[in-house]
Design an enzyme around this catalytic site. Structure first.
Site, PDB file in Angstrom:
ATOM      1  N   GLY A 254      -5.020 -13.406  36.511  1.00 55.97           N
ATOM      2  CA  GLY A 254      -3.775 -12.730  36.200  1.00 55.97           C
ATOM      3  C   GLY A 254      -2.578 -13.368  36.864  1.00 55.97           C
TER       4      GLY A 254
ATOM      5  N   GLY B 141      -1.280 -13.035  39.821  1.00 53.56           N
ATOM      6  CA  GLY B 141      -1.536 -13.563  41.162  1.00 53.56           C
ATOM      7  C   GLY B 141      -2.246 -14.903  41.117  1.00 53.56           C
ATOM      8  N   THR B 142      -3.192 -15.040  40.216  1.00 52.30           N
ATOM      9  CA  THR B 142      -3.904 -16.307  40.037  1.00 52.30           C
ATOM     10  C   THR B 142      -2.954 -17.386  39.546  1.00 52.30           C
ATOM     11  OG1 THR B 142      -5.913 -15.084  39.491  1.00 52.30           O
ATOM     12  CG2 THR B 142      -5.853 -17.408  38.872  1.00 52.30           C
TER      13      THR B 142
ATOM     14  N   ASP C  70      -4.122  -5.589  31.132  1.00 53.17           N
ATOM     15  CA  ASP C  70      -2.931  -4.765  30.893  1.00 53.17           C
ATOM     16  C   ASP C  70      -1.960  -5.402  29.912  1.00 53.17           C
ATOM     17  OD1 ASP C  70      -4.057  -3.262  32.871  1.00 53.17           O
ATOM     18  OD2 ASP C  70      -2.570  -3.727  34.408  1.00 53.17           O
TER      19      ASP C  70
ATOM     20  N   MET D 289      -5.629   1.946  31.986  1.00 52.43           N
ATOM     21  CA  MET D 289      -5.071   0.888  32.820  1.00 52.43           C
ATOM     22  C   MET D 289      -3.647   0.550  32.377  1.00 52.43           C
ATOM     23  SD  MET D 289      -8.382  -1.579  33.284  1.00 52.43           S
ATOM     24  CE  MET D 289      -8.807  -1.394  31.571  1.00 52.43           C
TER      25      MET D 289
ATOM     26  N   GLU E 112      -1.871   4.179  34.382  1.00 47.19           N
ATOM     27  CA  GLU E 112      -2.070   4.372  35.819  1.00 47.19           C
ATOM     28  C   GLU E 112      -0.796   4.210  36.642  1.00 47.19           C
ATOM     29  OE1 GLU E 112      -4.353   1.258  37.859  1.00 47.19           O
ATOM     30  OE2 GLU E 112      -4.205   0.057  36.024  1.00 47.19           O
TER      31      GLU E 112
ATOM     32  N   ILE F   7     -14.010   0.021  30.655  1.00 44.33           N
ATOM     33  CA  ILE F   7     -13.212  -0.903  29.842  1.00 44.33           C
ATOM     34  C   ILE F   7     -13.279  -2.318  30.409  1.00 44.33           C
ATOM     35  CG2 ILE F   7     -10.853  -1.506  29.171  1.00 44.33           C
ATOM     36  CD1 ILE F   7     -10.276   1.487  28.926  1.00 44.33           C
TER      37      ILE F   7
END
Length: 481
Positions: free
Chosen positions: A210, A212-213, A241, A284, A340, A400
């Site tokens: 994501g 951060g990666t 998401d 999510m 969320e 999920i």
């Protein structure tokens, strides 16, 4: 003046051909190519003589036509529509089109590829890994392909964290949920990671994860550049998401919406089967409500969709409680879908709780699902103590995340993996492959790492949600006209 308006013929309205097409020549604004970096070796040897012929041309079973390879001039426009009537239109941004090139800047025989998955689980991770391995082997003849276990920390881990992969080893991975390579958050030590990559002789890094990666991949790319290393890195964006910007969507999202639909169906049955029943589903969506939005539109059983991009309130005129009471009295039940990240400012918590971060540096959100269930129960008991009321709460988050990709996402993961391989073999680095307006393109890593994809609550899609649910806009009375 609208340049698309047809010139007046001076005749009567009956003389005009109202249904006939017209041709209008329009001059578009300048085009800016947002290009991706190249390996030092590709920049140092730009001549055709130094290029390696693409081995796909020698494939024993597939003979590519002349139009198979991407031209150096092929680009994709970031925006598919623009206002040609604007007096000062914005410059057009373009990206290089993804796909195979006729000549390579990388010798497949000398390539040594490393594949790594980072962050949370997402449907399709194993499909991407499988197609990277198969594509490198079968399309380009790369024989040294390794899976790196446990995320970025695996690069400076033990020998058993580096597993040699081939098509036979990954044959059925696309049928499995999760990631066979294992994944972790955190552990990002830039110096150790790059030292580990160099020590093992890797020349290609495929980082799947994501935002951060992607930020980590940017740092690795910059360190490669600082050290003058001839190593490619590409990021394959993964976020269930769908909150990564520029690209059309992230892999796993379609599967997530499909499984979320099952949770909504169950909540609807529970609500319908109770007296004054409410089905509450938390989906999510930390910073964006795309899963909640698309699942709501797909379901048509949802009465209220709450997403992070739209504030809401519980009490008073125009609040959630007022709306729910009216809906329950009319239908006998209601279904609520909440992302969320919605309502975080309403949930009581200590300062320490609101500052808590996970291993990746993300804020740990307060749990909106149990909080909203509790608030619903308190409200009904206070306002309607003599009436029955039931709230059934469903949180399908881990169900999920853990399922295999559906057919749509499996196809998408394959195209992403192959686009990444083609780009790396062409000598590109520091890039992300992904569809932009339906055309696979190469986007600079640093752009994707900071690009967000919030739900645009001013566009038609959110208006469709409002038309399906007829939920309030949650404006407080002082804001109403």
């Amino acid at each position: 003046m609208d340049p698309t308006a047809a010139a007046s013929s001076g005749g009567t309205p009956a003389d005009a051909d109202a249904t006939g097409p017209t041709n209008t020549t329009v001059t578009l604004p300048p085009l800016t190519l947002r290009d991706v970096p190249r390996l030092p070796s590709a920049l140092a040897s730009p001549t055709p003589a130094a290029a390696v012929p693409n081995p796909i041309s020698r494939h024993p079973y597939f003979h590519p036509p002349a139009t198979f390879y991407i031209s150096p001039g092929d680009v994709t426009l970031r925006h598919a529509f623009f206002d040609i009537a604007s007096a000062a239109p914005s410059p057009l941004v373009a990206y290089r089109r993804a796909g195979p090139r006729g000549a390579l800047a990388v010798d497949p025989a000398a390539a040594r590829a490393a594949l790594v998955t980072c962050g949370g689980l997402c449907p399709g991770l194993n499909t991407v890994l499988r197609e990277l391995v198969v594509g490198l082997h079968e399309l380009y003849g790369v024989r040294h392909v390794f899976g790196v276990a446990a995320g970025y920390r695996g690069f400076y881990g033990a020998d058993e964290d580096h597993v040699r992969l081939d098509p036979a080893a990954v044959d059925d991975w696309h049928k499995k949920g999760g990631t066979v390579l294992k994944t972790t958050r955190g552990g990002f030590d830039l110096g150790k990671i790059v030292d580990g990559i160099v020590a093992r002789g890797y020349t290609q890094i495929y980082a799947i994860g994501g935002d951060g990666t992607m930020r980590g991949a940017v740092a690795i790319f910059q360190e490669f550049k600082r050290r003058g290393l001839n190593i490619s890195i590409t990021g394959i964006p993964k976020t269930v998401d769908n909150d990564i910007g520029i690209i059309d969507r992230s892999f796993g999202f379609q599967t997530a919406v499909e499984i979320a639909q099952q949770a909504i169906d169950a909540a609807h049955v529970e609500a319908l089967s109770a007296v004054n029943g409410v089905g509450l589903v938390k989906l999510m969506g930390r910073s964006t409500g795309h899963i909640a939005l698309h699942a709501t539109l797909s379901s048509r059983d949802v009465d209220c969709c709450l997403i992070p991009e739209v504030d809401f309130h519980l009490e008073g005129k125009g609040g959630l409680f007022e709306f729910l009471y009216e809906r329950i009295k009319k239908k006998g039940h209601a279904v609520i879908v909440v992302a969320e990240g919605a309502g975080q400012e309403l949930i009581p918590g200590t300062d320490d709780q609101k500052r808590e971060q996970d291993e990746s540096g993300n804020i740990v959100f307060l749990d909106v699902g149990p909080w909203l269930k509790s608030e619903l129960g308190r409200w009904w008991k206070r306002e309607h103590p003599n009436e029955l009321f039931t709230v059934k709460y469903i949180d399908p988050t881990y169900m999920i995340r853990a399922v295999p990709a559906n057919a749509t996402d499996n196809l998408y993961c394959t195209l992403l993996a192959h686009s990444a391989i083609h780009g790396v073999m062409a000598g590109f680095t520091g890039f992300v492959p992904g569809p932009v307006n339906g055309t696979y393109s190469y986007i600079p890593l640093e752009d994707v790492a900071v690009a967000k994809n919030p739900v645009d609550v001013n566009d038609h899609k959110w208006a469709w949600v409002r038309s399906v649910t007829n939920q309030p806009d949650f404006l407080k009375p002082k804001h109403n006209i």
